[in-house]
Write an enzyme that holds these catalytic residues in place. Structure first.
Site: not given
Ligand code: HPA
Length: 273
Positions: A31, A62, A84, A86-87, A114, A212-213, A236, A248
């Site tokens: 990401s 992406h 992903h 989550y998509e 990320a 998440m990947s 983050n 995001h």
């Molecule tokens: N959690 C899950 N996925 C992420 C995060 C997070 O804090 N930051 C970037 N991708």
């Protein structure tokens, strides 16, 4: 044993017709890290939307391109965008890029992402070499996807990262003067980020970063016999560890700020390959 499904067959047949060379290294860009592709000489760009059955990239950051590129005379394959859970995609869709890398004849892959920082010594903008994964959340899907595996294959999945490749990444970080954190990565399927309570649990377990990947991609790449390593950009502080609300956009903004550092590290890795 894993059976190539029709999606994999159609997508790989299409890609192989367009493949200009056998790449020495493939990189899946996480990401906000896709701009790396704009910093190298690109020979051929394939919009993933043109590949039969390739899932549409729905996440900001992406772009949805596969680039056959070159840097310092090294032939590389870049995935600008990943797929992903989550998509809403299932595991076989999420793992299609790894299969395509394998089909091009490339045997080395660096997975980048990320991630949220859980380790209290991490700051947004840090790069982390992934030492190991927590795959609890994905074991069921992975075992159904891979099917019956040989006893040798079973444990080869755990041989992550490939030692020589992670040593090479460390060497590149020393050469570029870029500090590399290292640690373990917790895989969550999403679609949401974690709750503060989950992050408190992770802190107790000594988990370093969360995302998440990547974890399932690494297992499948090992299954296919590739050399694999992973790099997280800590974008983050994980949920509840920062006074600001997780978003995001924060992930994309930090990735933009760390872009040059990431680019410099990855270019030096390619040089050393
Ligand atoms: N959690 C899950 N996925 C992420 C995060 C997070 O804090 N930051 C970037 N991708």
């Amino acid at each position: 044993m894993f059976n190539m499904n029709s999606t994999y067959r159609r997508a790989s047949e299409y890609l192989l017709k367009l493949t200009p060379f056998q790449p020495e290294l493939a990189i899946i860009l996480g990401s906000g890290l896709g701009d790396f592709a704009e910093s190298v000489k690109v020979h051929k760009s394939i919009p993933t939307i043109e590949i039969p059955d390739y899932p549409e990239s729905t996440v900001h950051g992406h772009k949805g391109f596969i680039h056959f590129a070159e840097y310092e005379n090294k032939k590389i394959l870049l995935f600008q965008g990943r797929i992903h859970f989550y998509e809403g995609y299932d595991i076989s869709k999420c793992l299609l890029p790894v299969f395509l890398i394998h089909k091009t004849g490339c045997s080395k892959v660096i997975l980048t992402n990320a991630a949220g920082g859980v380790n209290p010594s991490f700051s947004p903008g840090d790069l982390m070499l992934i030492d190991s994964f927590y795959t609890f959340n994905i074991k069921k899907e992975l075992s159904a996807f891979l099917g019956k595996v040989s006893p040798e294959q079973k444990n080869s999945f755990l041989d992550f990262p490939s030692k020589w490749l992670s040593e090479l990444i460390k060497e590149a970080s020393v050469k570029t003067g870029i500090f590399l954190q290292h640690g373990s990565y917790w895989f969550g399927k999403g679609p949401s980020y974690e709750t503060p309570a989950e992050i408190q649990m992770m802190l107790k377990f000594g988990i370093d970063a969360v995302g998440m990947s990547t974890a399932h991609e690494a297992v499948y790449a090992k299954f296919l016999g590739m050399d694999v390593a992973g790099i997280s950009l800590i974008t983050n502080l994980a949920a509840g560890l920062s006074p600001t609300k997780l978003s995001h956009q924060e992930v994309i903004d930090t990735a933009n700020e760390a872009k040059l550092k990431f680019e410099s590290l990855v270019k030096n890795i390619i040089k050393l390959i």
